[in-house]
Design an enzyme around this catalytic site. Structure first.
Site, PDB file in Angstrom:
ATOM      1  N   ASP A   1      -4.178   6.183  -0.854  1.00 23.92           N
ATOM      2  CA  ASP A   1      -3.877   5.526  -2.359  1.00 23.92           C
ATOM      3  C   ASP A   1      -4.941   5.340  -3.163  1.00 23.92           C
ATOM      4  OD1 ASP A   1      -1.514   4.636  -0.323  1.00 23.92           O
ATOM      5  OD2 ASP A   1      -0.904   4.063  -2.330  1.00 23.92           O
TER       6      ASP A   1
ATOM      7  N   GLN B   1       9.145   2.873   4.860  1.00 29.18           N
ATOM      8  CA  GLN B   1       9.053   4.122   3.742  1.00 29.18           C
ATOM      9  C   GLN B   1       9.287   5.299   4.871  1.00 29.18           C
ATOM     10  OE1 GLN B   1       6.990   1.522   3.590  1.00 29.18           O
ATOM     11  NE2 GLN B   1       6.016   1.357   1.557  1.00 29.18           N
TER      12      GLN B   1
ATOM     13  N   ASN C   1      -4.905   3.666   2.521  1.00 27.53           N
ATOM     14  CA  ASN C   1      -3.444   4.117   2.876  1.00 27.53           C
ATOM     15  C   ASN C   1      -2.433   3.042   3.392  1.00 27.53           C
ATOM     16  OD1 ASN C   1      -1.630   6.552   2.247  1.00 27.53           O
ATOM     17  ND2 ASN C   1      -1.292   6.349   4.578  1.00 27.53           N
ATOM     18  N   LYS C   2      -1.203   3.267   3.630  1.00 22.54           N
ATOM     19  CA  LYS C   2      -0.304   2.261   4.052  1.00 22.54           C
ATOM     20  C   LYS C   2      -0.954   1.826   5.281  1.00 22.54           C
ATOM     21  CE  LYS C   2       2.545   1.239   2.436  1.00 22.54           C
ATOM     22  NZ  LYS C   2       2.337   0.297   1.729  1.00 22.54           N
TER      23      LYS C   2
ATOM     24  N   ARG D   1       7.454   3.992  -5.795  1.00 21.08           N
ATOM     25  CA  ARG D   1       6.237   3.900  -4.984  1.00 21.08           C
ATOM     26  C   ARG D   1       5.654   5.082  -4.489  1.00 21.08           C
ATOM     27  NH1 ARG D   1       7.428   6.781  -1.721  1.00 21.08           N
ATOM     28  NH2 ARG D   1       5.773   6.138  -0.350  1.00 21.08           N
ATOM     29  N   GLY D   2       4.345   5.053  -4.230  1.00 24.78           N
ATOM     30  CA  GLY D   2       3.669   6.201  -3.911  1.00 24.78           C
ATOM     31  C   GLY D   2       2.627   6.460  -5.075  1.00 24.78           C
ATOM     32  N   ALA D   3       1.297   6.661  -4.923  1.00 25.70           N
ATOM     33  CA  ALA D   3       0.289   6.624  -5.620  1.00 25.70           C
ATOM     34  C   ALA D   3       0.730   7.310  -6.935  1.00 25.70           C
ATOM     35  CB  ALA D   3      -0.906   6.860  -5.131  1.00 25.70           C
TER      36      ALA D   3
ATOM     37  N   ARG E   1       0.265  -3.346  -9.347  1.00 26.79           N
ATOM     38  CA  ARG E   1      -0.038  -3.443  -8.031  1.00 26.79           C
ATOM     39  C   ARG E   1      -1.393  -2.904  -8.062  1.00 26.79           C
ATOM     40  NH1 ARG E   1       3.646   0.419  -4.268  1.00 26.79           N
ATOM     41  NH2 ARG E   1       2.624  -0.964  -2.532  1.00 26.79           N
TER      42      ARG E   1
HETATM   43  C1  LIG Z   1       1.533  10.062  -2.158  1.00 24.24           C
HETATM   44  S1  LIG Z   1       1.102   8.608  -2.191  1.00 24.24           S
HETATM   45  C2  LIG Z   1       1.844   7.739  -1.079  1.00 24.24           C
HETATM   46  C3  LIG Z   1       1.327   6.573  -0.397  1.00 24.24           C
HETATM   47  O1  LIG Z   1       1.583   5.265  -1.090  1.00 24.24           O
HETATM   48  C4  LIG Z   1       2.165   4.560  -0.185  1.00 24.24           C
HETATM   49  O2  LIG Z   1       2.146   3.300  -0.323  1.00 24.24           O
HETATM   50  P1  LIG Z   1       3.657   2.471  -1.146  1.00 24.24           P
HETATM   51  O3  LIG Z   1       4.983   2.903  -0.282  1.00 24.24           O
HETATM   52  O4  LIG Z   1       3.262   1.095  -0.765  1.00 24.24           O
HETATM   53  O5  LIG Z   1       3.399   2.958  -2.581  1.00 24.24           O
HETATM   54  C5  LIG Z   1       1.761   5.115   1.064  1.00 24.24           C
HETATM   55  O6  LIG Z   1       0.326   4.362   1.311  1.00 24.24           O
HETATM   56  C6  LIG Z   1       1.671   6.360   0.939  1.00 24.24           C
HETATM   57  O7  LIG Z   1       0.670   7.113   1.869  1.00 24.24           O
END
Ligand SMILES: CSC[C@H]1O[C@H](OP(=O)(O)O)[C@H](O)[C@@H]1O
Length: 348
Positions: A240, A199, A250-251, A51-53, A94
């Protein structure tokens, strides 16, 4: 004195398979799993094993490079058709992080002028490797720019994980903290646990602790009290998808931190690469917000923490209007007071 960093990597290309750090097992288990098929990649993205963009985009790009090795096609036209179908399949994993779609589009476009199947295969693999290599350099530059905004003894709050494992390496919002260790700058980080998927507690606390960064874990509900009582100087978060006017997805929980930053008159920074900007949309109103399963909220692991049949709303992201963002830190420079004009000025 500088320290040499050794940070965890999210994903590695192994030619016949993808090696992936299973982020659902962290922090208790550090396990790299092997992805062999396109379905494996799709599942890994959907279930947040990765996960993480940026990390999602890189993994999806490697997913195309892996899948094409099993194509049974006779012409370049058939090859392109199958690659497009695979791209569409991975794009369904996603909806919010634009890096997924940006990386897939970049790989597919890399073979626009290919005239043979072998040439196309080489181009796809090369492009996926390039995307990862560029992201690592990009994250270092973001970290360097971000560090220039902090004072040596600042106390900085963050949410979710925008770290090395959310990108190719270093991270975006966490990059300045990792780099600060290389330069003996004693920044202190306050990490929100980031319900429901945690996270922050599972990934950011783990990653920063491994790096030797001074990190304190708090629950999301403690943010306002912590800013007040611990003298938080700034907040920095990842992204994101960023719209043309600077509105940032973002989250979930990020918007609330932005409102708190305004109330406490402290800077609120977004750290993100150019690949996270979606200039095709005018504002955050057009950003698709992923809603995830109720079980992420009603259960912690296998333990049920809510009554049966309770109604649940589980948006995985929120959108912070650009007016609450002090600056967006990119690899091309710092966009102060983000707007259509200031974004164009820095990114073009
Ligand atoms: C560097 S992008 C990280 C970004 O992605 C996370 O979402 P997820 O864990 O659901 O993929 C979160 O929004 C982070 O800031």
């Amino acid at each position: 004195m500088t320290h040499t960093l050794t940070l965890p990597r999210s994903v590695e290309w192994k030619e016949t398979f993808i090696s992936l750090l299973d982020q659902q097992l962290l922090p208790n288990t550090v396990e790299y799993i092997k992805l062999h098929t396109l379905q494996d990649v799709w599942d890994a993205i959907v279930t947040l094993k990765v996960r993480g963009a940026p990390a999602i985009g890189i993994t999806a790009a490697f997913g195309l490079a892996l899948s094409l090795q099993n194509y049974d096609v006779q012409t370049i036209e058939e090859f392109k058709k199958k690659l497009h179908a695979d791209k569409e399949f991975l794009a369904s994993s996603r909806p919010t992080a634009v890096n997924l779609f940006w990386a897939l589009e970049r790989v597919v476009n890399s073979i626009n002028n290919a005239i043979s199947i072998n040439e196309a295969k080489t181009l796809v693999i090369h492009e996926a490797i390039q995307i990862q290599a560029e992201d690592e350099a990009t994250c270092y530059r973001i970290g360097d720019y971000a560090l220039s905004l902090f004072n040596k003894h600042d106390r900085v709050m963050t949410i979710c994980n925008a770290g090395s494992i959310a990108t190719a390496y270093y991270g975006t919002a966490l990059a300045p903290f990792h780099i600060s260790k290389e330069r003996d700058i004693p920044l202190k980080v306050f990490a929100c646990e980031t319900r429901p998927v945690l996270q922050g507690s599972r990934l950011t606390a783990w990653e920063l602790q491994k790096s030797g960064v001074d990190v304190t874990l708090i629950t999301d509900s403690m943010a306002a009290h912590t800013i007040k009582t611990k003298g938080i100087n700034a907040i920095i978060v990842g992204a994101d998808r960023i719209a043309a006017n600077g509105d940032t997805a973002n989250k979930i929980g990020t918007y609330g931190l932005a409102l708190l930053a305004k109330a406490f008159n402290i800077p609120f920074y977004v750290a993100a690469p150019k690949s996270t900007f979606d200039l095709s949309i005018a504002s955050g109103a057009e950003i698709p917000i992923e809603e995830r399963s109720a079980k992420e909220i009603t259960h912690i692991g296998d333990v049920q923490v809510a009554p049966d049949n309770i109604s649940v709303y589980n948006p995985a992201f929120d959108v912070t209007p650009s007016e609450f963002i002090t600056a967006i830190i990119t690899e091309h420079g710092i966009i102060h007071s983000p707007s259509v004009d200031t974004i164009k000025l820095v990114l073009n």
